[in-house]
Design a protein around this motif. Structure first.
Motif, PDB file in Angstrom:
ATOM      1  N   SER A   1       3.228  62.947 -56.863  1.00 31.93           N
ATOM      2  CA  SER A   1       3.082  62.910 -58.304  1.00 31.93           C
ATOM      3  C   SER A   1       1.955  61.987 -58.741  1.00 31.93           C
ATOM      4  O   SER A   1       1.696  60.960 -58.119  1.00 31.93           O
ATOM      5  CB  SER A   1       4.386  62.432 -58.944  1.00 31.93           C
ATOM      6  N   GLU A   2       1.337  62.364 -59.828  1.00 38.56           N
ATOM      7  CA  GLU A   2       0.352  61.487 -60.454  1.00 38.56           C
ATOM      8  C   GLU A   2       1.040  60.505 -61.388  1.00 38.56           C
ATOM      9  O   GLU A   2       0.416  59.596 -61.923  1.00 38.56           O
ATOM     10  CB  GLU A   2      -0.660  62.331 -61.234  1.00 38.56           C
ATOM     11  N   TYR A   3       2.340  60.696 -61.595  1.00 40.29           N
ATOM     12  CA  TYR A   3       3.126  59.846 -62.482  1.00 40.29           C
ATOM     13  C   TYR A   3       3.753  58.694 -61.700  1.00 40.29           C
ATOM     14  O   TYR A   3       3.771  58.687 -60.477  1.00 40.29           O
ATOM     15  CB  TYR A   3       4.243  60.652 -63.162  1.00 40.29           C
ATOM     16  N   GLU A   4       4.316  57.749 -62.453  1.00 39.55           N
ATOM     17  CA  GLU A   4       5.096  56.658 -61.880  1.00 39.55           C
ATOM     18  C   GLU A   4       6.474  56.704 -62.515  1.00 39.55           C
ATOM     19  O   GLU A   4       6.655  57.237 -63.617  1.00 39.55           O
ATOM     20  CB  GLU A   4       4.413  55.319 -62.187  1.00 39.55           C
ATOM     21  N   TRP A   5       7.450  56.110 -61.847  1.00 39.97           N
ATOM     22  CA  TRP A   5       8.821  56.120 -62.371  1.00 39.97           C
ATOM     23  C   TRP A   5       8.891  55.498 -63.763  1.00 39.97           C
ATOM     24  O   TRP A   5       9.672  55.926 -64.604  1.00 39.97           O
ATOM     25  CB  TRP A   5       9.776  55.412 -61.407  1.00 39.97           C
ATOM     26  N   ALA A   6       8.046  54.532 -64.028  1.00 41.29           N
ATOM     27  CA  ALA A   6       8.040  53.884 -65.343  1.00 41.29           C
ATOM     28  C   ALA A   6       7.675  54.861 -66.454  1.00 41.29           C
ATOM     29  O   ALA A   6       8.030  54.640 -67.615  1.00 41.29           O
ATOM     30  CB  ALA A   6       7.071  52.709 -65.339  1.00 41.29           C
ATOM     31  N   ASP A   7       6.999  55.964 -66.116  1.00 42.24           N
ATOM     32  CA  ASP A   7       6.663  56.970 -67.128  1.00 42.24           C
ATOM     33  C   ASP A   7       7.906  57.677 -67.655  1.00 42.24           C
ATOM     34  O   ASP A   7       7.887  58.219 -68.760  1.00 42.24           O
ATOM     35  CB  ASP A   7       5.694  58.008 -66.552  1.00 42.24           C
ATOM     36  N   LEU A   8       8.984  57.681 -66.879  1.00 42.85           N
ATOM     37  CA  LEU A   8      10.237  58.315 -67.300  1.00 42.85           C
ATOM     38  C   LEU A   8      11.222  57.326 -67.914  1.00 42.85           C
ATOM     39  O   LEU A   8      12.047  57.699 -68.734  1.00 42.85           O
ATOM     40  CB  LEU A   8      10.932  58.971 -66.099  1.00 42.85           C
ATOM     41  N   ASP A   9      11.151  56.079 -67.470  1.00 42.59           N
ATOM     42  CA  ASP A   9      12.143  55.080 -67.870  1.00 42.59           C
ATOM     43  C   ASP A   9      11.714  54.296 -69.105  1.00 42.59           C
ATOM     44  O   ASP A   9      10.555  54.309 -69.497  1.00 42.59           O
ATOM     45  CB  ASP A   9      12.389  54.091 -66.726  1.00 42.59           C
TER      46      ASP A   9
ATOM     47  N   TRP B   1      16.593  57.264 -63.488  1.00 38.84           N
ATOM     48  CA  TRP B   1      16.557  58.710 -63.280  1.00 38.84           C
ATOM     49  C   TRP B   1      16.984  59.079 -61.863  1.00 38.84           C
ATOM     50  O   TRP B   1      17.633  60.091 -61.659  1.00 38.84           O
ATOM     51  CB  TRP B   1      15.149  59.249 -63.532  1.00 38.84           C
ATOM     52  N   ARG B   2      16.602  58.278 -60.856  1.00 38.08           N
ATOM     53  CA  ARG B   2      16.936  58.624 -59.480  1.00 38.08           C
ATOM     54  C   ARG B   2      18.243  57.965 -59.038  1.00 38.08           C
ATOM     55  O   ARG B   2      18.675  58.139 -57.911  1.00 38.08           O
ATOM     56  CB  ARG B   2      15.791  58.288 -58.554  1.00 38.08           C
ATOM     57  N   CYS B   3      18.883  57.244 -59.926  1.00 33.71           N
ATOM     58  CA  CYS B   3      20.161  56.608 -59.631  1.00 33.71           C
ATOM     59  C   CYS B   3      21.203  57.690 -59.289  1.00 33.71           C
ATOM     60  O   CYS B   3      21.306  58.701 -59.991  1.00 33.71           O
ATOM     61  CB  CYS B   3      20.617  55.804 -60.855  1.00 33.71           C
ATOM     62  N   PRO B   4      21.986  57.487 -58.225  1.00 33.81           N
ATOM     63  CA  PRO B   4      23.002  58.482 -57.867  1.00 33.81           C
ATOM     64  C   PRO B   4      23.973  58.814 -59.005  1.00 33.81           C
ATOM     65  O   PRO B   4      24.429  59.943 -59.126  1.00 33.81           O
ATOM     66  CB  PRO B   4      23.741  57.828 -56.687  1.00 33.81           C
TER      67      PRO B   4
END
Length: 168
Positions: free
Chosen positions: A130-138, A150-153
């Motif tokens: 991905s060109e994104y980072e997790w911070a882009d979703l959170d 988002w990736r938390c079980p």
């Protein structure tokens, strides 16, 4: 048993595009076949030793993305298999026994169906391409240091339960 990581990395973008096109209603392929392939890949991912939570999440979110088809247009057998796979993923021990420091997960928010708009980015992040980072979703101000909510079980399980209920 096939190497799930290799399968996922090799065609993750294509899978995500197919799943999104099923969600949007313009997929030209076999909808149920694509749904059932995702079910099978989720089974393989859950059975892998050691399990890779990102691979499991990738295929779980794939089924969540296709829930509308499964709920309204899929053959009953395909819809049942998708529902059972989602419920099995939601009941994984990592979810039942795991604790997290997140106050809220995306699956807890009121517009769960609207969150599907973020799945293209989410799937690319899980696939590691991905060109994104997790911070882009959170929301950084709501996150404890560490893993994305988002990736938390617990989030993966919440979306899986939501989609299974919608299909049923």
């Amino acid at each position: 048993m096939p190497d799930v990581d290799l399968i996922m990395i090799a065609n993750a973008e294509e899978l995500a595009e197919d799943w999104e096109s099923i969600r949007q209603g313009y997929f030209l392929g076999e909808h149920d076949e694509t749904l059932l392939e995702c079910v099978e890949q989720l089974r393989v991912a859950r059975a892998a030793v050691p399990p890779d939570p990102d691979v499991t999440a990738f295929f779980t979110f794939g089924l969540v993305l296709m829930y509308g088809h499964a709920a309204t247009e899929a053959e009953p057998k395909a819809a049942n298999e998708a529902t059972e796979a989602l419920l099995a993923a939601a009941s994984d021990l990592a979810v039942a026994n795991g604790a997290c420091g997140h106050e809220i997960h995306p699956c807890d928010e009121s517009d769960v169906d609207g969150k599907l708009e973020s799945f293209e980015m989410l799937l690319s992040l899980l696939a590691g391409e991905s060109e994104y980072e997790w911070a882009d979703l959170d929301y950084p101000d709501q996150e404890p240091a560490g893993e994305s909510r988002w990736r938390c079980p617990r989030n993966v399980a919440g979306f899986a339960r939501w989609a299974a209920a919608a299909i049923r």
